[in-house]
Design an enzyme around this catalytic site. Structure first.
Site, PDB file in Angstrom:
ATOM      1  N   TRP A 199      -3.610 -24.548  -2.388  1.00  0.00           N
ATOM      2  CA  TRP A 199      -4.531 -25.460  -2.503  1.00  0.00           C
ATOM      3  C   TRP A 199      -6.139 -25.739  -2.977  1.00  0.00           C
ATOM      4  CZ3 TRP A 199      -6.834 -23.978   3.266  1.00  0.00           C
ATOM      5  CH2 TRP A 199      -6.405 -24.034   4.627  1.00  0.00           C
ATOM      6  N   LYS A 200      -5.945 -24.563  -3.766  1.00  0.00           N
ATOM      7  CA  LYS A 200      -6.351 -24.858  -4.965  1.00  0.00           C
ATOM      8  C   LYS A 200      -7.877 -24.377  -5.228  1.00  0.00           C
ATOM      9  CE  LYS A 200      -2.836 -26.851  -7.140  1.00  0.00           C
ATOM     10  NZ  LYS A 200      -2.354 -27.940  -8.916  1.00  0.00           N
ATOM     11  N   HIS A 234      -0.665 -19.316 -12.608  1.00  0.00           N
ATOM     12  CA  HIS A 234      -0.830 -20.612 -12.383  1.00  0.00           C
ATOM     13  C   HIS A 234      -0.824 -21.302 -13.381  1.00  0.00           C
ATOM     14  CE1 HIS A 234      -1.236 -25.038 -10.929  1.00  0.00           C
ATOM     15  NE2 HIS A 234      -0.595 -24.417 -10.236  1.00  0.00           N
ATOM     16  N   GLU A 261       7.298 -24.445 -12.130  1.00  0.00           N
ATOM     17  CA  GLU A 261       5.748 -26.047 -12.510  1.00  0.00           C
ATOM     18  C   GLU A 261       5.805 -26.278 -13.360  1.00  0.00           C
ATOM     19  OE1 GLU A 261       3.561 -25.454  -8.389  1.00  0.00           O
ATOM     20  OE2 GLU A 261       2.600 -24.560 -10.099  1.00  0.00           O
ATOM     21  N   SER A 299       3.731 -32.044  -7.739  1.00  0.00           N
ATOM     22  CA  SER A 299       4.135 -33.473  -7.348  1.00  0.00           C
ATOM     23  C   SER A 299       4.811 -33.696  -6.239  1.00  0.00           C
ATOM     24  CB  SER A 299       4.040 -34.698  -7.882  1.00  0.00           C
ATOM     25  OG  SER A 299       2.934 -34.667  -9.652  1.00  0.00           O
ATOM     26  N   GLY A 340       0.692 -28.467  -4.020  1.00  0.00           N
ATOM     27  CA  GLY A 340      -0.400 -28.702  -4.039  1.00  0.00           C
ATOM     28  C   GLY A 340      -1.188 -29.432  -3.383  1.00  0.00           C
ATOM     29  N   GLY A 341      -1.307 -31.050  -3.795  1.00  0.00           N
ATOM     30  CA  GLY A 341      -2.537 -32.114  -3.503  1.00  0.00           C
ATOM     31  C   GLY A 341      -1.521 -32.096  -2.317  1.00  0.00           C
TER      32      GLY A 341
HETATM   33  P1  13P Z   1       0.595 -31.002  -7.366  1.00  0.00           P
HETATM   34  O1  13P Z   1       1.575 -30.969  -6.089  1.00  0.00           O
HETATM   35  O2  13P Z   1      -0.510 -31.675  -6.566  1.00  0.00           O
HETATM   36  O3  13P Z   1       1.797 -31.209  -8.410  1.00  0.00           O
HETATM   37  O4  13P Z   1       0.206 -29.134  -7.487  1.00  0.00           O
HETATM   38  C1  13P Z   1       1.623 -28.552  -7.820  1.00  0.00           C
HETATM   39  C2  13P Z   1       0.949 -26.675  -7.819  1.00  0.00           C
HETATM   40  O5  13P Z   1       0.369 -26.899  -9.327  1.00  0.00           O
HETATM   41  C3  13P Z   1       0.958 -26.051  -7.374  1.00  0.00           C
HETATM   42  O6  13P Z   1       1.043 -25.012  -7.068  1.00  0.00           O
END
Ligand code: 13P
Length: 248
Positions: free
Chosen positions: A10-11, A94, A166, A212, A233-234
């Site tokens: 979720w950041k 990360h 990643e 992504s 992430g998103g």
């Molecule tokens: P996104 O899926 O938003 O590109 O982010 C990937 C991520 O950093 C997961 O840790």
């Protein structure tokens, strides 16, 4: 066979109230998932997330952990504190931490050891920048990061570790590595682990792709044999999108 693991990162998103809403929507949508499901959430939401997911197939993680047990480390959070509120997993190293907060291979290693010592399962992130990929340095970088993260660990420790590959250029950019690119690098990372710990350990280790990943590309990214899941992430911020990735 390795069980795929789909983890949300979720950041710095979602208050406790927002977490409650998202988890409420997510639970029914992922209850029959074949993959293991993890959500890594901000510290403030961990306790609520753990409460809300108790008895379900959703596991909860944090997004970082201190390398020390306790003491004068302003702004850090200990493994004991994370366990106390119900975290089972923790993301370590990360690229956002490496790029913006001075995380290094050494600190990633110390945090990973500390997580394992306390029974938290680390999701250790590795990945090259665009300049490194274009300079043909991808293998050199992920090898250095992988060897650096696990220095001093025993093969048995690796049973509780997940690696997330990643590529930095694919994070939050909408640019995804192709399934072939992702599989090739993940296979290479597995070979690095194999030379450190032997083939049996490397064959058991789960290595995710992140960058992504979304409902539209999840099934193709999950198809190659070496890709064992995703770090999202998103697309983990919307129950419908995340569930579609989980149920790829
Ligand atoms: P996104 O899926 O938003 O590109 O982010 C990937 C991520 O950093 C997961 O840790």
């Amino acid at each position: 066979m390795r069980t795929p693991v789909i983890a949300g990162n979720w950041k710095m998103n979602n208050t406790i109230a927002a977490a409650e809403k998202l988890i409420g929507e997510l639970k029914p949508l992922v209850k029959d998932a074949k993959a293991e499901v993890v959500i890594c959430v901000p510290y403030t939401a961990i306790q609520k997330a753990a409460e809300l997911t108790r008895g379900t197939n959703i596991k909860v993680g944090a997004e970082n952990v201190a390398w020390a047990d306790k003491g004068a480390f302003t702004g850090e959070i200990s493994a004991e504190m994370l366990k106390e509120v119900g975290a089972e997993y923790v993301i370590i190293g990360h690229s956002e931490r490496r790029q913006m907060f001075g995380e290094t291979d050494e600190t990633v290693c110390m945090r990973t050891a500390q997580a394992l010592k306390n029974g938290l399962k680390p999701i250790v992130c590795v990945g090259e920048t665009l300049a490194e990929r274009e300079g043909n340095k991808t293998e050199e970088v992920v090898k250095r990061q992988t060897e650096g993260a696990f220095k001093g660990l025993a093969a048995a420790d690796l049973d509780n570790v997940i690696i997330a590959y990643e590529p930095v250029w694919a994070i939050g950019t909408g640019k995804t590595a192709t399934a072939e690119q992702a599989n090739e690098t993940i296979k290479y990372i597995r070979s690095v682990v194999s030379s450190l710990y032997g083939k049996a350990t490397a064959d058991k280790l789960r290595i995710q792709y992140g960058g992504s990943m979304n409902p539209a590309n999840a099934s193709s990214l999950m198809a190659p044999p070496d890709i064992d899941g995703g770090l999202i992430g998103g697309a983990s911020l919307k129950a419908e999108d995340f569930s579609k990735v989980v149920n790829y």
